[in-house]
Write a protein that holds these residues in place. Sequence first.
Motif, PDB file in Angstrom:
ATOM      1  N   GLY A  38      -2.950  -1.191   4.306  1.00  0.00           N
ATOM      2  CA  GLY A  38      -1.804  -0.448   4.804  1.00  0.00           C
ATOM      3  C   GLY A  38      -2.094   0.118   6.175  1.00  0.00           C
ATOM      4  N   LEU A  66      -5.023   9.139   5.595  1.00  0.00           N
ATOM      5  CA  LEU A  66      -3.931   8.639   4.767  1.00  0.00           C
ATOM      6  C   LEU A  66      -3.776   7.150   5.036  1.00  0.00           C
ATOM      7  N   GLU A  68      -0.690   4.356   4.528  1.00  0.00           N
ATOM      8  CA  GLU A  68       0.707   4.189   4.151  1.00  0.00           C
ATOM      9  C   GLU A  68       0.955   2.728   3.796  1.00  0.00           C
ATOM     10  N   MET A  70       4.367   0.653   2.131  1.00  0.00           N
ATOM     11  CA  MET A  70       5.746   0.687   1.644  1.00  0.00           C
ATOM     12  C   MET A  70       6.302   2.106   1.565  1.00  0.00           C
ATOM     13  N   LYS A  71       6.117   2.863   2.644  1.00  0.00           N
ATOM     14  CA  LYS A  71       6.626   4.240   2.778  1.00  0.00           C
ATOM     15  C   LYS A  71       5.985   5.227   1.800  1.00  0.00           C
ATOM     16  N   THR A  72       4.901   4.826   1.151  1.00  0.00           N
ATOM     17  CA  THR A  72       4.154   5.723   0.277  1.00  0.00           C
ATOM     18  C   THR A  72       2.830   6.046   0.952  1.00  0.00           C
ATOM     19  N   PHE A  73       2.519   7.344   1.054  1.00  0.00           N
ATOM     20  CA  PHE A  73       1.288   7.771   1.702  1.00  0.00           C
ATOM     21  C   PHE A  73       0.238   8.069   0.635  1.00  0.00           C
ATOM     22  N   ASN A  74      -0.926   7.457   0.782  1.00  0.00           N
ATOM     23  CA  ASN A  74      -2.019   7.609  -0.169  1.00  0.00           C
ATOM     24  C   ASN A  74      -3.188   8.301   0.511  1.00  0.00           C
TER      25      ASN A  74
END
Length: 110
Positions: A38, A66, A68, A70-74
């Motif tokens: 990502g 972080l 990212e 698919m618009k999800t932040f991990n």
Amino acid sequence: AVPAPTTPVAAPAAASPAPAAKDEAAKDTVAITAPLLGRFYAQPEPGASPYVSVGSQVTEDTTVALIEVMKTFNAVPAGVSGVITEICVPDAIFVEYGQVLFRVRPTKTA
């Protein structure tokens, strides 16, 4: 007669010690790798201070970046206690699974 072009033989030989020195420095460190692919972000939001910088003390639970997808932040935890010695990727680039993000010199425990 035109002289034959010469190729610099010393230049490639001079470049080879640098990777060896880098490997030597990396020997005492632990790599923090990307847990998924990502976009890598070094700070929580644009304009904010980065999570860590070279010399930052981290613990296993410290968030260091972080990623990212698919618009999800991990959040990326350090996973090791120690001191950040190298930041291996620039901010906002696409990283692959397993790519080295940071190098940490582990804290010695007695």
